[in-house]
Design a protein around this motif. Structure first.
Motif, PDB file in Angstrom:
ATOM      1  N   GLU A 211     -42.857  13.282  10.019  1.00  0.00           N
ATOM      2  CA  GLU A 211     -44.167  13.902  10.254  1.00  0.00           C
ATOM      3  C   GLU A 211     -44.136  15.416  10.077  1.00  0.00           C
ATOM      4  OE1 GLU A 211     -42.697  11.732  12.179  1.00  0.00           O
ATOM      5  OE2 GLU A 211     -44.050  10.051  12.560  1.00  0.00           O
ATOM      6  N   GLY A 212     -42.966  16.009  10.268  1.00  0.00           N
ATOM      7  CA  GLY A 212     -42.841  17.463  10.191  1.00  0.00           C
ATOM      8  C   GLY A 212     -41.683  17.900  11.066  1.00  0.00           C
ATOM      9  N   VAL A 213     -41.740  19.137  11.570  1.00  0.00           N
ATOM     10  CA  VAL A 213     -40.678  19.675  12.428  1.00  0.00           C
ATOM     11  C   VAL A 213     -41.114  19.555  13.885  1.00  0.00           C
ATOM     12  CG1 VAL A 213     -39.307  21.723  13.005  1.00  0.00           C
ATOM     13  CG2 VAL A 213     -39.973  21.293  10.623  1.00  0.00           C
ATOM     14  N   TYR A 214     -40.207  19.031  14.724  1.00  0.00           N
ATOM     15  CA  TYR A 214     -40.487  18.877  16.149  1.00  0.00           C
ATOM     16  C   TYR A 214     -39.718  19.919  16.956  1.00  0.00           C
ATOM     17  CZ  TYR A 214     -42.454  14.278  15.100  1.00  0.00           C
ATOM     18  OH  TYR A 214     -43.213  13.267  14.599  1.00  0.00           O
ATOM     19  N   LYS A 215     -40.359  20.430  18.004  1.00  0.00           N
ATOM     20  CA  LYS A 215     -39.664  21.299  18.946  1.00  0.00           C
ATOM     21  C   LYS A 215     -38.603  20.499  19.690  1.00  0.00           C
ATOM     22  CE  LYS A 215     -40.555  24.931  22.301  1.00  0.00           C
ATOM     23  NZ  LYS A 215     -41.586  25.665  23.059  1.00  0.00           N
ATOM     24  N   ASP A 216     -38.970  19.259  20.029  1.00  0.00           N
ATOM     25  CA  ASP A 216     -38.037  18.332  20.667  1.00  0.00           C
ATOM     26  C   ASP A 216     -38.071  17.035  19.856  1.00  0.00           C
ATOM     27  OD1 ASP A 216     -36.617  16.539  22.161  1.00  0.00           O
ATOM     28  OD2 ASP A 216     -37.899  16.638  23.942  1.00  0.00           O
ATOM     29  N   PRO A 217     -37.006  16.738  19.094  1.00  0.00           N
ATOM     30  CA  PRO A 217     -37.003  15.545  18.228  1.00  0.00           C
ATOM     31  C   PRO A 217     -37.284  14.247  18.975  1.00  0.00           C
ATOM     32  CG  PRO A 217     -35.113  16.945  17.736  1.00  0.00           C
ATOM     33  CD  PRO A 217     -35.737  17.502  18.977  1.00  0.00           C
ATOM     34  N   GLY A 218     -37.033  14.227  20.282  1.00  0.00           N
ATOM     35  CA  GLY A 218     -37.279  13.015  21.064  1.00  0.00           C
ATOM     36  C   GLY A 218     -38.705  12.890  21.557  1.00  0.00           C
ATOM     37  N   ASP A 219     -39.512  13.946  21.347  1.00  0.00           N
ATOM     38  CA  ASP A 219     -40.894  13.949  21.832  1.00  0.00           C
ATOM     39  C   ASP A 219     -41.849  14.042  20.644  1.00  0.00           C
ATOM     40  OD1 ASP A 219     -43.316  14.279  23.079  1.00  0.00           O
ATOM     41  OD2 ASP A 219     -42.832  16.211  24.017  1.00  0.00           O
ATOM     42  N   LYS A 220     -42.518  12.936  20.345  1.00  0.00           N
ATOM     43  CA  LYS A 220     -43.411  12.885  19.186  1.00  0.00           C
ATOM     44  C   LYS A 220     -44.637  13.782  19.355  1.00  0.00           C
ATOM     45  CE  LYS A 220     -41.096   9.983  16.651  1.00  0.00           C
ATOM     46  NZ  LYS A 220     -40.495  10.416  15.391  1.00  0.00           N
ATOM     47  N   ASP A 221     -44.889  14.253  20.587  1.00  0.00           N
ATOM     48  CA  ASP A 221     -46.031  15.138  20.820  1.00  0.00           C
ATOM     49  C   ASP A 221     -45.664  16.609  20.607  1.00  0.00           C
ATOM     50  OD1 ASP A 221     -47.779  13.041  21.462  1.00  0.00           O
ATOM     51  OD2 ASP A 221     -47.096  13.024  23.553  1.00  0.00           O
ATOM     52  N   SER A 222     -44.416  16.875  20.226  1.00  0.00           N
ATOM     53  CA  SER A 222     -43.977  18.271  20.107  1.00  0.00           C
ATOM     54  C   SER A 222     -43.960  18.759  18.653  1.00  0.00           C
ATOM     55  CB  SER A 222     -42.590  18.454  20.733  1.00  0.00           C
ATOM     56  OG  SER A 222     -41.594  17.756  19.999  1.00  0.00           O
ATOM     57  N   LEU A 223     -44.758  18.096  17.788  1.00  0.00           N
ATOM     58  CA  LEU A 223     -44.842  18.517  16.385  1.00  0.00           C
ATOM     59  C   LEU A 223     -45.335  19.953  16.297  1.00  0.00           C
ATOM     60  CD1 LEU A 223     -44.647  17.549  13.375  1.00  0.00           C
ATOM     61  CD2 LEU A 223     -47.096  17.086  13.528  1.00  0.00           C
ATOM     62  N   ILE A 224     -44.660  20.760  15.502  1.00  0.00           N
ATOM     63  CA  ILE A 224     -45.008  22.178  15.349  1.00  0.00           C
ATOM     64  C   ILE A 224     -45.873  22.337  14.099  1.00  0.00           C
ATOM     65  CG2 ILE A 224     -44.096  24.507  15.058  1.00  0.00           C
ATOM     66  CD1 ILE A 224     -41.465  23.454  16.331  1.00  0.00           C
TER      67      ILE A 224
END
Length: 299
Positions: A211-224
């Protein structure tokens, strides 16, 4: 006209109006699209990506497609009775595998040309060998010789400028030559990044299977949604980036530091992801910005 139809038409008009400032901002600007992943395998997604790029061309952008074909190469290597072999994420490429890779990539290349031209836009398929576009040297994986795998040392973009000037859409497959005119397979991300730098592209878009880059790879709601290069470096140093995203993000930062204004990491599994990212206020992936770039998405 019924009220429901009027509302539907109004919604379409609003979308077009929302796209207007982006069309104005990037009119006659070069955008490099690295095309790979699931969007190359799924026929419906393939057509949607080509529709997106063709639309960009028709509204005044100057797109260049750089494509891979790894899954297709592996399929034909296996059909030839060989086993695909990878070292450090790079395909080990002996002379036989190189021959298969070049045939497959050229086949993929011309199939994309055909899809673009079915939509009324003239395209030209080339490899990095044409016009001396991609000049390479042998690439090693942690000191190991992995065969005909190329590291790009120079890009000669003249052929791309000539095609764009004549209103063609260039489609590039990542095969280059060394000083002895031997053919080498090149990582498509590396090729797209090098070409974007050489033509000073306004945008470089990577179609991926994430989906893109995550702040926390384990949290799908943390997409930057947006990142600057310093912020990206901080994420890497904190250990939040790993796997296949790490080399991709390094490529993105390298492009930004060498003159590309914006780089986008998009989920190519989403229908019309390019249009959603480029023409809407929210976007759907991660945009990496140069230091001089203003905030991309409007509030």
């Amino acid at each position: 006209m019924e009220e429901k139809e009027i509302q539907k038409s109004m919604s379409k008009a609003e979308v077009l109006i929302e796209a207007l400032p982006y069309i104005q901002r990037f009119n006659r600007k070069i955008i490099v699209v690295k095309y790979g992943g699931s969007a190359m395998v799924d026929e419906e997604l393939k057509h949607q990506v080509i529709q997106d790029v063709t639309l960009l061309k028709l509204v005044g952008f100057k797109p260049i497609i750089v494509h891979g074909g790894g899954k297709e190469i592996s399929k034909w290597v296996e059909k030839s009775g060989m086993e695909p072999e990878f070292v450090g994420g790079l395909r080990k490429t002996d002379a036989d595998t190189m021959e298969i890779a070049e045939m497959v990539l050229n086949k993929v290349n011309k199939s994309l040309v055909q899809l673009v031209q079915e939509l009324g836009v003239l395209a030209v398929g080339i490899s990095g060998k044409d016009g001396g576009l991609l000049q390479v040297e042998k690439k090693y994986s942690n000191g190991e010789d992995i065969g005909f795998v190329g590291e790009i040392k120079e890009v000669n973009p003249k052929i791309l400028y000539d095609l764009l000037e004549k209103d063609f859409l260039p489609i590039v497959c990542p095969i280059g030559m060394d000083d002895q005119f031997l053919s080498y397979n090149i990582n498509a991300d590396d090729a797209a990044c090098a070409i974007a730098r050489a033509v000073q592209a306004e945008k470089l878009a990577f179609l991926t299977d994430v989906e893109g880059v995550y702040k926390d790879p384990g949290d799908k709601d943390s997409l930057i949604s947006e990142l600057t290069v310093p912020e990206a470096k901080k994420l890497i140093s904190e250990g939040n980036i790993g796997g296949g995203m790490l080399p991709k993000l390094n490529n993105c930062m390298d492009a930004i530091e060498n003159g590309v204004s914006r780089v986008h990491i998009l989920d190519g599994r989403i229908a019309h992801c390019l249009l959603l990212e480029i023409f809407t206020n929210k976007g759907i992936g991660t945009a990496i910005l140069g230091e001089k770039e203003t905030k991309y998405y409007h509030e």
